[in-house]
Scaffold this motif. Structure first.
Motif, PDB file in Angstrom:
ATOM      1  N   ILE A  61      -3.385  75.321  32.910  1.00 39.79           N
ATOM      2  CA  ILE A  61      -1.974  75.298  33.323  1.00 39.79           C
ATOM      3  C   ILE A  61      -1.476  73.883  33.601  1.00 39.79           C
ATOM      4  CG2 ILE A  61      -2.483  75.779  35.764  1.00 39.79           C
ATOM      5  CD1 ILE A  61       0.592  77.029  33.731  1.00 39.79           C
ATOM      6  N   ASP A  62      -2.300  73.003  34.152  1.00 36.82           N
ATOM      7  CA  ASP A  62      -1.836  71.642  34.441  1.00 36.82           C
ATOM      8  C   ASP A  62      -1.447  70.903  33.163  1.00 36.82           C
ATOM      9  OD1 ASP A  62      -2.124  71.965  37.186  1.00 36.82           O
ATOM     10  OD2 ASP A  62      -4.158  71.163  37.210  1.00 36.82           O
ATOM     11  N   ALA A  63      -2.261  71.032  32.126  1.00 37.84           N
ATOM     12  CA  ALA A  63      -1.954  70.384  30.849  1.00 37.84           C
ATOM     13  C   ALA A  63      -0.722  71.014  30.202  1.00 37.84           C
ATOM     14  CB  ALA A  63      -3.150  70.479  29.904  1.00 37.84           C
ATOM     15  N   VAL A  64      -0.600  72.323  30.308  1.00 36.83           N
ATOM     16  CA  VAL A  64       0.542  73.010  29.691  1.00 36.83           C
ATOM     17  C   VAL A  64       1.840  72.667  30.421  1.00 36.83           C
ATOM     18  CG1 VAL A  64       1.520  75.273  29.082  1.00 36.83           C
ATOM     19  CG2 VAL A  64      -0.917  74.823  28.717  1.00 36.83           C
ATOM     20  N   ARG A  65       1.769  72.439  31.706  1.00 31.69           N
ATOM     21  CA  ARG A  65       2.967  71.997  32.447  1.00 31.69           C
ATOM     22  C   ARG A  65       3.479  70.663  31.905  1.00 31.69           C
ATOM     23  NH1 ARG A  65       0.031  73.553  37.826  1.00 31.69           N
ATOM     24  NH2 ARG A  65       0.891  75.638  38.190  1.00 31.69           N
ATOM     25  N   LEU A  66       2.567  69.748  31.604  1.00 33.73           N
ATOM     26  CA  LEU A  66       2.973  68.456  31.045  1.00 33.73           C
ATOM     27  C   LEU A  66       3.634  68.641  29.679  1.00 33.73           C
ATOM     28  CD1 LEU A  66      -0.143  66.302  32.003  1.00 33.73           C
ATOM     29  CD2 LEU A  66       2.118  66.262  33.081  1.00 33.73           C
ATOM     30  N   ILE A  67       3.085  69.499  28.849  1.00 37.35           N
ATOM     31  CA  ILE A  67       3.668  69.791  27.536  1.00 37.35           C
ATOM     32  C   ILE A  67       5.038  70.442  27.706  1.00 37.35           C
ATOM     33  CG2 ILE A  67       3.378  71.113  25.388  1.00 37.35           C
ATOM     34  CD1 ILE A  67       0.267  70.899  25.979  1.00 37.35           C
ATOM     35  N   ARG A  68       5.132  71.383  28.644  1.00 39.24           N
ATOM     36  CA  ARG A  68       6.407  72.051  28.943  1.00 39.24           C
ATOM     37  C   ARG A  68       7.479  71.029  29.333  1.00 39.24           C
ATOM     38  NH1 ARG A  68       6.102  74.620  34.517  1.00 39.24           N
ATOM     39  NH2 ARG A  68       6.381  72.417  35.011  1.00 39.24           N
ATOM     40  N   ASP A  69       7.121  70.098  30.203  1.00 40.38           N
ATOM     41  CA  ASP A  69       8.092  69.122  30.687  1.00 40.38           C
ATOM     42  C   ASP A  69       8.486  68.128  29.596  1.00 40.38           C
ATOM     43  OD1 ASP A  69       7.901  70.487  33.075  1.00 40.38           O
ATOM     44  OD2 ASP A  69       6.650  68.976  34.062  1.00 40.38           O
ATOM     45  N   ASP A  70       7.531  67.720  28.778  1.00 42.75           N
ATOM     46  CA  ASP A  70       7.829  66.845  27.639  1.00 42.75           C
ATOM     47  C   ASP A  70       8.746  67.572  26.661  1.00 42.75           C
ATOM     48  OD1 ASP A  70       7.838  64.802  25.754  1.00 42.75           O
ATOM     49  OD2 ASP A  70       5.768  65.114  25.123  1.00 42.75           O
ATOM     50  N   THR A  71       8.480  68.848  26.450  1.00 41.95           N
ATOM     51  CA  THR A  71       9.320  69.648  25.553  1.00 41.95           C
ATOM     52  C   THR A  71      10.746  69.734  26.080  1.00 41.95           C
ATOM     53  OG1 THR A  71       7.378  70.928  24.890  1.00 41.95           O
ATOM     54  CG2 THR A  71       9.531  71.896  24.421  1.00 41.95           C
ATOM     55  N   ARG A  72      10.905  69.931  27.374  1.00 42.01           N
ATOM     56  CA  ARG A  72      12.253  69.988  27.949  1.00 42.01           C
ATOM     57  C   ARG A  72      13.006  68.688  27.681  1.00 42.01           C
ATOM     58  NH1 ARG A  72      14.796  71.965  33.637  1.00 42.01           N
ATOM     59  NH2 ARG A  72      16.868  71.191  33.171  1.00 42.01           N
ATOM     60  N   PHE A  73      12.361  67.560  27.911  1.00 37.70           N
ATOM     61  CA  PHE A  73      12.989  66.265  27.678  1.00 37.70           C
ATOM     62  C   PHE A  73      13.488  66.163  26.233  1.00 37.70           C
ATOM     63  CE2 PHE A  73      12.445  61.941  26.038  1.00 37.70           C
ATOM     64  CZ  PHE A  73      13.387  61.263  26.805  1.00 37.70           C
ATOM     65  N   ARG A  74      12.650  66.556  25.278  1.00 44.52           N
ATOM     66  CA  ARG A  74      13.010  66.483  23.864  1.00 44.52           C
ATOM     67  C   ARG A  74      14.141  67.446  23.520  1.00 44.52           C
ATOM     68  NH1 ARG A  74       8.393  64.354  20.621  1.00 44.52           N
ATOM     69  NH2 ARG A  74       6.858  63.618  22.100  1.00 44.52           N
ATOM     70  N   VAL A  75      14.098  68.651  24.099  1.00 48.55           N
ATOM     71  CA  VAL A  75      15.156  69.635  23.852  1.00 48.55           C
ATOM     72  C   VAL A  75      16.482  69.152  24.422  1.00 48.55           C
ATOM     73  CG1 VAL A  75      15.951  71.969  24.458  1.00 48.55           C
ATOM     74  CG2 VAL A  75      13.630  71.625  23.579  1.00 48.55           C
ATOM     75  N   GLU A  76      16.467  68.559  25.608  1.00 50.07           N
ATOM     76  CA  GLU A  76      17.697  68.021  26.197  1.00 50.07           C
ATOM     77  C   GLU A  76      18.293  66.928  25.310  1.00 50.07           C
ATOM     78  OE1 GLU A  76      16.242  66.897  30.066  1.00 50.07           O
ATOM     79  OE2 GLU A  76      17.007  68.746  30.969  1.00 50.07           O
ATOM     80  N   LYS A  77      17.451  66.054  24.766  1.00 44.44           N
ATOM     81  CA  LYS A  77      17.925  65.000  23.866  1.00 44.44           C
ATOM     82  C   LYS A  77      18.522  65.617  22.599  1.00 44.44           C
ATOM     83  CE  LYS A  77      16.361  60.768  21.524  1.00 44.44           C
ATOM     84  NZ  LYS A  77      16.971  61.057  20.232  1.00 44.44           N
ATOM     85  N   LEU A  78      17.820  66.584  22.015  1.00 48.93           N
ATOM     86  CA  LEU A  78      18.327  67.268  20.821  1.00 48.93           C
ATOM     87  C   LEU A  78      19.679  67.925  21.117  1.00 48.93           C
ATOM     88  CD1 LEU A  78      17.916  68.415  17.915  1.00 48.93           C
ATOM     89  CD2 LEU A  78      16.784  70.373  19.033  1.00 48.93           C
ATOM     90  N   LEU A  79      19.773  68.614  22.222  1.00 49.54           N
ATOM     91  CA  LEU A  79      21.015  69.303  22.583  1.00 49.54           C
ATOM     92  C   LEU A  79      22.170  68.329  22.715  1.00 49.54           C
ATOM     93  CD1 LEU A  79      22.208  72.053  23.258  1.00 49.54           C
ATOM     94  CD2 LEU A  79      21.478  71.708  25.615  1.00 49.54           C
ATOM     95  N   SER A  80      21.907  67.143  23.235  1.00 48.51           N
ATOM     96  CA  SER A  80      22.979  66.136  23.381  1.00 48.51           C
ATOM     97  C   SER A  80      23.471  65.611  22.039  1.00 48.51           C
ATOM     98  CB  SER A  80      22.502  64.983  24.269  1.00 48.51           C
ATOM     99  OG  SER A  80      21.605  64.145  23.560  1.00 48.51           O
ATOM    100  N   GLU A  81      22.655  65.766  20.991  1.00 50.51           N
ATOM    101  CA  GLU A  81      22.995  65.261  19.657  1.00 50.51           C
ATOM    102  C   GLU A  81      23.651  66.304  18.763  1.00 50.51           C
ATOM    103  OE1 GLU A  81      19.113  62.286  19.629  1.00 50.51           O
ATOM    104  OE2 GLU A  81      19.142  64.043  18.321  1.00 50.51           O
ATOM    105  N   LEU A  82      23.643  67.563  19.171  1.00 55.95           N
ATOM    106  CA  LEU A  82      24.199  68.634  18.345  1.00 55.95           C
ATOM    107  C   LEU A  82      25.683  68.823  18.614  1.00 55.95           C
ATOM    108  CD1 LEU A  82      21.339  71.273  18.611  1.00 55.95           C
ATOM    109  CD2 LEU A  82      21.860  69.773  16.675  1.00 55.95           C
ATOM    110  N   PRO A  83      26.440  69.199  17.593  1.00 56.19           N
ATOM    111  CA  PRO A  83      27.859  69.460  17.819  1.00 56.19           C
ATOM    112  C   PRO A  83      28.026  70.715  18.683  1.00 56.19           C
ATOM    113  CG  PRO A  83      27.244  70.114  15.595  1.00 56.19           C
ATOM    114  CD  PRO A  83      26.046  69.436  16.211  1.00 56.19           C
ATOM    115  N   PRO A  84      29.115  70.787  19.432  1.00 58.02           N
ATOM    116  CA  PRO A  84      29.329  71.988  20.247  1.00 58.02           C
ATOM    117  C   PRO A  84      29.487  73.205  19.355  1.00 58.02           C
ATOM    118  CG  PRO A  84      31.247  70.563  20.332  1.00 58.02           C
ATOM    119  CD  PRO A  84      30.192  69.828  19.550  1.00 58.02           C
ATOM    120  N   GLY A  85      28.921  74.313  19.797  1.00 62.79           N
ATOM    121  CA  GLY A  85      28.994  75.553  19.010  1.00 62.79           C
ATOM    122  C   GLY A  85      30.246  76.315  19.294  1.00 62.79           C
TER     123      GLY A  85
END
Length: 142
Positions: free
Chosen positions: A118-142
């Motif tokens: 779980i400790d390693a997966v939490r780090l992956i989860r948090d890194d994934t959130r960061f990347r998803v937030e960046k992607l979301l900021s780059e997408l046009p509004p739906g």
């Protein structure tokens, strides 16, 4: 007079997350984007060799931040899913993901949560959130 939108063009952007087993990284990314986009993005996930079920440690890690992915199921990657998506995010699936013109592709280097605690997966989860937030900021509004 404004141009009309063809019926086959989605009204909102569509993102496909792809990893080998569609059981960890891609499911967490899909969970984050579904949560953060609040309906303005169409979210898909798939795998080149899907597992039987979503990684229970990934489910636990996402539940800790209030995101329920217990109903998610691994899906097989199809050309149709790629063609129906505006953005394709790959996560370690190598050459298994076909390339179609006119799509935006990104390859995210994320550790595979398979077999991790779980400790390693939490780090992956948090890194994934960061990347998803960046992607979301780059997408046009739906």
């Amino acid at each position: 007079m404004p141009e009309s939108t063809p019926a086959d063009v989605p009204a909102r952007p569509s993102v496909l997350f792809v990893c080998v087993h569609n059981a960890g990284r891609s499911q967490m990314a899909a969970g984050w984007l579904t949560h953060l986009a609040a309906g303005r993005i169409e979210v898909r996930s798939a795998g080149s060799v899907p597992a039987e079920q979503v990684n229970p440690v990934a489910v636990q890690a996402m539940a800790e931040v209030g995101i329920d992915i217990t109903t998610a199921q691994p899906n097989i990657l199809t050309g149709e899913a790629i063609q129906a998506s505006d953005v394709v995010i790959t996560m370690g699936c190598g050459d298994a993901c076909p390339i179609f013109p006119g799509k935006r592709y990104e390859d995210w280097k994320l550790d595979d949560p398979a077999g991790q605690g779980i400790d390693a997966v939490r780090l992956i989860r948090d890194d994934t959130r960061f990347r998803v937030e960046k992607l979301l900021s780059e997408l046009p509004p739906g």
